[in-house]
Enzyme design. Structure first.
Site, mmCIF file in Angstrom:
data_model
loop_
_atom_site.group_PDB
_atom_site.id
_atom_site.type_symbol
_atom_site.label_atom_id
_atom_site.label_comp_id
_atom_site.label_asym_id
_atom_site.label_seq_id
_atom_site.Cartn_x
_atom_site.Cartn_y
_atom_site.Cartn_z
ATOM 1 C CB CYS A 81 30.880 39.705 38.573
ATOM 2 S SG CYS A 81 31.803 40.066 37.745
ATOM 3 C CB SER A 249 40.108 36.933 38.439
ATOM 4 O OG SER A 249 38.865 37.791 38.928
ATOM 5 C CG HIS A 262 36.278 36.383 40.947
ATOM 6 N ND1 HIS A 262 36.859 35.939 40.105
ATOM 7 C CD2 HIS A 262 35.809 35.125 41.162
ATOM 8 C CE1 HIS A 262 36.632 35.016 39.578
ATOM 9 N NE2 HIS A 262 35.731 34.470 40.373
#
Length: 374
Positions: A81, A249, A262
């Site tokens: 990410c 997470s 997440h």
């Protein structure tokens, strides 16, 4: 580490390799034999690191500082990410798989949603056309069947939520279910759920309590239980990890099936993602449970499946899945939670891969009372 800011809408890379036919440890374990140093080099190129690891007889799972990594004998799935440089891992992993294990790449898949701040992304991630050019130059020429697409083609109904998909394959036929890749248990039906603007009260579950002296693993386990995420895939062994001052997470392992969650819960730009690979029925059934944990204002669901092996008829015979059937199944899972479908699309890609994509937004009449938390 990458400076991520808003971490929403991950990048997803999937590399599939052909295993040796001569037997032995490389044929049995494949990529799981990669040296630790090779994985570290790939993650350093991406700008992330391992914070937690687990495994079973089918695959290895790593929680990263910026999402997750799953390593099967013939397949690596890397999801990151923020402003990570995911595609920089491709040449590193191809070189390591070839030099260390003698494995050749069979197919490559890359996908992502629409970035909220595309101008903050490093090259080549600042533009999908640049990502496609980078991948075309990174994967071997033998992967001659290639296609890239943005779904849906128009912003008209989807707003800013669009799905970007790239696939390259050595064959235009089904690359799964015929040989080693089916035998190693690698899942070939994947759902990817992206959720923004979570309910604020539910999002607070993913903030650390001041003075909490527990480890990130212990706090992550508590968040898994309190949020209800542990009930989404009840047979799975879940490994949660909490970040400071907030964020979460989780990787879950169930035989050859994986799931990963997440969460960045900050007010104003909260985001959560849920991904599960595995059987068709189980993956689709888990979507509504995952969305109910967060009760977001907007949801996008991507479903990726291959060939005709994802479902069976009443006699147990494999049959093809129609995109309309997938759209209906996803809507049946999401709409009872007070979300209405705003756009949908479906396209085929090399390797007999089909990808469907739908976007949903919360309706004015929706309320938390619509969620069954029993």
């Amino acid at each position: 580490m990458a400076s991520s800011g808003f971490k929403g809408f991950e990048k997803l890379l999937e590399l599939v390799f052909s295993l040796p036919s001569c037997g032995g440890a490389r044929a049995q374990h494949g990529l799981r034999l990669l040296p630790v140093g090779a994985l570290r080099e790939a993650l350093e190129a991406v700008q992330c690191a391992v914070v937690s690891a687990a495994g079973n007889t089918a695959f290895d799972a790593y929680v990263l500082s910026e999402s997750s990594l799953f390593v099967y004998p013939s397949r690596a799935v890397l999801k990151t990410c923020g402003t990570t440089r995911l595609l920089r891992a491709v040449p590193v992993l191809l070189r390591a798989a070839g030099d260390e294990l003698g494995l050749a790449l069979r197919s490559c898949r890359y996908s992502r949603g629409s970035y909220l701040f595309p101008e903050a992304q490093p090259f080549p991630h600042d533009d999908f056309a640049d990502e496609v050019r980078y991948l075309d130059g990174a994967v071997p020429s033998g992967l001659r069947f290639r296609r890239a697409s943005v779904m849906p083609a128009s912003h008209r109904h989807s707003g800013q939520n669009r799905w970007h998909e790239y696939a390259a394959s050595a064959s235009d036929d089904d690359v799964t279910g015929k040989d080693d890749e089916h035998a190693d248990g690698t899942p070939h039906f994947t759902v990817d759920v992206c959720m923004t603007n979570q309910d604020r009260a539910l999002a607070r579950q993913f903030f650390l309590t001041p003075g909490d002296g527990r480890t990130s693993h212990a706090t992550g386990e508590a968040m898994t239980a309190a949020s209800g995420l542990g009930d989404v895939n009840q047979r799975s062994l879940a490994f949660g990890y909490a970040f400071a001052p907030c964020g979460y997470s989780m990787n879950a392992l169930d035989g050859a099936r994986y799931a990963t969650v997440h969460v960045t819960p900050e007010d104003g730009h909260s985001y959560a993602s849920y991904e599960r690979g595995g059987d068709c029925a189980g993956a689709l059934a888990s979507i509504g449970k995952a969305v109910a944990v967060f009760w977001p204002a907007t949801v996008s669901v991507s479903v990726c499946y291959y060939g005709t092996t994802a479902t069976t008829n009443t006699e147990g015979t494999p049959q093809a899945i129609a995109s309309a059937w997938v759209w209906s199944a996803v809507a049946d899972a999401v709409e009872p939670l007070g979300l209405a479908c705003r756009s949908r699309a479906a396209e085929t890609f090399p390797g007999a891969m089909t990808v469907t994509y739908q976007t949903f937004t919360r309706t004015p009449a929706a309320s938390l009372d619509m969620i069954d938390r029993s």
